[in-house]
Design an enzyme around this catalytic site. Structure first.
Site, PDB file in Angstrom:
ATOM      1  N   ASP A 263       0.818  -1.210   0.000  1.00 28.91           N
ATOM      2  CA  ASP A 263       0.000   0.000   0.000  1.00 28.91           C
ATOM      3  C   ASP A 263       0.852   1.261   0.000  1.00 28.91           C
ATOM      4  O   ASP A 263       0.376   2.339  -0.359  1.00 28.91           O
ATOM      5  CB  ASP A 263      -0.918  -0.007   1.223  1.00 28.91           C
ATOM      6  CG  ASP A 263      -1.944   1.118   1.182  1.00 28.91           C
ATOM      7  OD1 ASP A 263      -2.645   1.237   0.165  1.00 28.91           O
ATOM      8  OD2 ASP A 263      -2.031   1.876   2.167  1.00 28.91           O
TER       9      ASP A 263
ATOM     10  N   LEU B  40      -8.412   5.708   2.365  1.00 26.27           N
ATOM     11  CA  LEU B  40      -8.493   6.882   1.503  1.00 26.27           C
ATOM     12  C   LEU B  40      -7.179   7.190   0.807  1.00 26.27           C
ATOM     13  O   LEU B  40      -7.113   8.162   0.047  1.00 26.27           O
ATOM     14  CB  LEU B  40      -8.914   8.109   2.332  1.00 26.27           C
ATOM     15  CG  LEU B  40     -10.343   8.075   2.894  1.00 26.27           C
ATOM     16  CD1 LEU B  40     -10.571   9.264   3.813  1.00 26.27           C
ATOM     17  CD2 LEU B  40     -11.362   8.097   1.761  1.00 26.27           C
ATOM     18  N   ARG B  41      -6.155   6.377   1.048  1.00 26.43           N
ATOM     19  CA  ARG B  41      -4.884   6.647   0.382  1.00 26.43           C
ATOM     20  C   ARG B  41      -5.032   6.515  -1.135  1.00 26.43           C
ATOM     21  O   ARG B  41      -4.376   7.236  -1.899  1.00 26.43           O
ATOM     22  CB  ARG B  41      -3.798   5.711   0.900  1.00 26.43           C
ATOM     23  CG  ARG B  41      -2.429   6.009   0.302  1.00 26.43           C
ATOM     24  CD  ARG B  41      -1.312   5.193   0.924  1.00 26.43           C
ATOM     25  NE  ARG B  41      -0.989   5.690   2.252  1.00 26.43           N
ATOM     26  CZ  ARG B  41      -1.095   4.974   3.366  1.00 26.43           C
ATOM     27  NH1 ARG B  41      -1.535   3.728   3.299  1.00 26.43           N
ATOM     28  NH2 ARG B  41      -0.766   5.479   4.526  1.00 26.43           N
ATOM     29  N   ALA B  42      -5.899   5.614  -1.581  1.00 29.26           N
ATOM     30  CA  ALA B  42      -6.104   5.447  -3.019  1.00 29.26           C
ATOM     31  C   ALA B  42      -6.652   6.723  -3.643  1.00 29.26           C
ATOM     32  O   ALA B  42      -6.235   7.124  -4.736  1.00 29.26           O
ATOM     33  CB  ALA B  42      -7.052   4.281  -3.278  1.00 29.26           C
TER      34      ALA B  42
ATOM     35  N   VAL C  57      -3.714   9.309  -3.756  1.00 29.03           N
ATOM     36  CA  VAL C  57      -2.701   8.976  -4.754  1.00 29.03           C
ATOM     37  C   VAL C  57      -3.256   9.165  -6.162  1.00 29.03           C
ATOM     38  O   VAL C  57      -2.564   9.680  -7.057  1.00 29.03           O
ATOM     39  CB  VAL C  57      -2.200   7.538  -4.544  1.00 29.03           C
ATOM     40  CG1 VAL C  57      -1.291   7.110  -5.693  1.00 29.03           C
ATOM     41  CG2 VAL C  57      -1.452   7.428  -3.225  1.00 29.03           C
TER      42      VAL C  57
END
Length: 684
Positions: free
Chosen positions: A201, A282-284, A287
């Site tokens: 991730d 929420l990192r997706a 990014v």
């Protein structure tokens, strides 16, 4: 620009700005916006993964550093402080190229974090800090080849540095903290095992590479490689203009990135895409948004378009999509196109005029995008479509099993699909007896260079490799030295001996005969094996698969780090025919002997899955027990998973386990929950 002898980046990924392949584009975009978080390159061996990464450093603009600063702090950022400082405004500043720092998979913790400068400590009595690879990689590229083989303790260090941007070292009498922000790039071959989800991730983008199938392209690759090997300098000169053009364009894109606008409609579209593909956290979203803005800057646009979002999603989401453990990463492009729609996201309305009359250069201007009255919503068919199609094989299987005896074979008609496994569960931990010295893992006990320190030994007399300073000084002090000054000699050196866990070879020997072919029984057996495979995946084990049915046994899967392939072979495993148990055990013994010659440190765990019913002519049972005695003579830890079930049981698997010197485990007790229930029942 001086000539370079590395393989030019443009010779690998192409230099046509609109036709960069996924590998080249992902590396370029994360160079334009390092906040994306780096790139993971997945692909088979021999696909120029490492060569492309090493060629990337020359495209990045140089960095300014204080002269003599080993930690490369940015002179323009007063918040960064170097342990080599203090550096003031009058300190000399110099420019140097961006560093490409390679982190070997076998590196020690001291080499990564930094450690006590032994020469200063032993010769001058000074406590000095020697920076590690993370300090050297600050404001540069940290490259990990075969990142999936990186030891877990090094993965933990990378995760901490990537999350905080800092490295804190508290050891050997000193305390050091320094900034460590770097572009993390990893390459891996999926056949050698997958990556820990936490580290996976942390990579902003992921890309799959493969050798081109077209003969003309393959021939061109070979032609370029041979030309480079014949004269590297001339080959670099041939691509000099293309390299300079790429480097200039990266610099321009980095400067223009701050002027790219992400409209509210585009941001909502990104959130809609991430939600539809059921990504974790929420990192997706973050990014994908950063990647879309970097792609817009790379294309020379000042606002994010549909094409930017689509390309960003294809690079940022495949490895974050929630999926089953053995599913390959990927993205449903048809679903992505339905969510994005055919129209561009509208720009934000212009900001109201400033009553003070100030001219804010950051205020987005109207008319920079093509005008559109399109609705920002994606339509009903987007979110309603599932990203992964289900395959409800279990319900028909259970219905078919009703009304039939469990022990009665249910052979498949020709062309019918093999029996599928149910959802895997958490299995009980199977370990190899004793203590080994294998590579770091998470299964069996091992004494080596990593883990909890349990003692010290002279170099060469133990598995340790890191210097044990206290025991070294103690050995020197215990030697007579005439009351004078303590002097170290080579014989005083001691290395730390530690106890940890190792990785193992888990070899499955699976009975696929007719006695195991009843649908309910085969479903239960396949589910147990799939659960054990998932456990091997998490513990980074090597796995192999031997099957026996009919008249012979075969090595269905040679030992490999790719548990995905083993799961696929298990899924397609047919069943029926006689039970050549002896042949299966003999084939398993042959594989174990061969793997022992290849790697004596890799200890095997043999898992025999059978009901113990040896058939195939007169003497089949005797031959099977004789083969079991032969396997027992190899000294291999063995577990017999008994597939026999139903009211009438012969207990043949238990007899086989006795000859193998193995643990006997009914298939219903493979689950860790079943083990806990059995323990509680015995306690009550």
């Amino acid at each position: 620009m001086p000539l370079r002898t590395h393989y030019p980046f443009s010779a690998i990924v192409g230099c046509d700005d609109e036709h960069l392949d996924d590998l080249g584009l992902s590396l370029v975009l994360t160079s334009v916006s390092p906040e994306i978080g780096g790139v993971l390159v997945r692909g088979e061996k021999g696909t120029a993964k490492s060569t492309a990464v090493r060629g990337l450093a020359s495209l990045l603009p140089p960095v300014d550093v204080y002269r003599g600063d080993r930690f490369s702090v940015d002179p323009a950022d007063p918040a960064q402080r170097s342990p080599d400082g203090p550096f003031g405004s009058g300190s000399p500043v110099e420019s140097r190229p961006v560093r490409l720092v390679e982190l070997p998979v076998g590196a020690t913790e001291d080499r990564v974090l930094g450690s006590l400068h032994l020469e200063q400590a032993l010769t001058h009595g000074q406590v000095a800090y020697e920076p590690g690879l993370l300090a050297r990689a600050h404001r540069g590229i940290l490259y990990v080849d075969e990142v999936n083989l990186l030891h877990d303790h090094l993965v933990d260090l990378l995760l901490d540095a990537a999350a905080t941007g800092r490295v804190t070292v508290e050891r050997d009498g000193f305390s050091v903290e320094h900034t460590a922000r770097f572009l993390l790039i990893g390459t891996m071959n999926p056949e050698e095992g997958e990556l820990r989800p936490q580290l996976l991730d942390r990579f902003g983008l992921t890309v799959e590479v493969a050798a081109p199938p077209e003969p003309a392209r393959r021939a061109e690759v070979v032609r370029r490689r041979m030309a480079h090997d014949a004269d590297p300098a001339a080959f670099a000169e041939r691509y000099r203009d293309a390299e300079e053009a790429l480097a200039k364009r990266v610099a321009v894109a980095r400067e223009s990135l701050a002027r790219v606008r992400l409209s509210e409609a585009a941001l909502l579209k990104i959130a809609e895409v991430c939600a539809a593909f059921d990504v974790d956290g929420l990192r997706a979203d973050i990014v994908t948004a950063r990647t879309a803005m970097a792609h817009a800057a790379w294309a020379g646009r000042t606002s994010v378009t549909r094409a930017d979002i689509r390309r960003a999603a294809l690079l940022a989401l495949p490895h974050r999509r929630r999926r089953n453990p053995f599913d390959a990463p990927g993205l449903d492009e048809d679903l992505l196109d339905r969510i994005l729609g055919d129209e561009e996201p509208p720009p934000d309305p212009p900001a109201p005029p400033d009553p003070q009359g100030s001219d804010d250069p950051d205020t987005p201007s109207a008319g920079t995008d093509d005008s559109s009255d399109a609705d920002a919503s994606s339509g009903a068919d987007g979110p309603d479509a599932a990203p992964d199609g289900g395959a409800p094989d279990e319900e028909p299987a259970s219905q078919e099993a009703k009304g039939s005896e469990d022990d009665s074979p249910a052979p498949r008609p020709a062309g019918a699909a093999p029996v599928k496994a149910a959802a895997p569960y958490r299995p009980r931990l199977l370990t190899v007896r004793g203590s080994g010295e294998g590579a770091d893992g998470r299964r069996s006990r091992a004494v080596g260079a990593r883990g909890r320190r349990i003692g010290a030994a002279p170099p060469g007399q133990g598995p340790g490799s890191s210097l044990h300073l206290v025991e070294t000084v103690r050995a020197a002090a215990s030697r007579p030295h005439g009351g004078g000054r303590l002097r170290l000699q080579p014989g005083d050196l001691r290395v730390a001996v530690r106890e940890g866990q190792e990785t193992n070879l888990v070899l499955f020997c699976v009975d696929a005969s007719g006695s195991m072919a009843a649908r309910k029984r085969m479903t239960e057996v396949k589910t147990a094996i799939l659960s054990l495979l998932l456990d091997a995946y998490r513990r980074r084990d090597k796995v192999g698969l031997v099957t026996f049915r009919g008249r012979d046994a075969e090595l269905a899967l040679p030992p490999t780090r790719s548990v995905d392939i083993a799961a696929a072979r298990l899924d397609d495993l047919p069943a029926g025919g006689r039970t050549p148990l002896a042949e299966g055990l003999v084939e398993a013994a042959r594989v174990l002997r061969r793997e022992r010659l290849r790697d004596p440190r890799l200890r095997p765990l043999l898992v025999v899955v059978t009901d113990g019913r040896a058939t195939g002519g007169r003497g089949a049972v005797g031959r099977a027990l004789s083969a079991a005695d032969h396997v027992a003579g190899l000294g291999v830890t063995t577990v017999v998973v008994d597939g026999e079930s139903g009211p009438l049981r012969l207990g043949l698997a238990g007899r086989l386990a006795a000859h193998l010197g193995a643990d006997h485990l009914p298939v219903s007790e493979v689950s860790a929950d079943a083990l806990g229930s059995a323990v509680r029942e015995r306690a009550s």
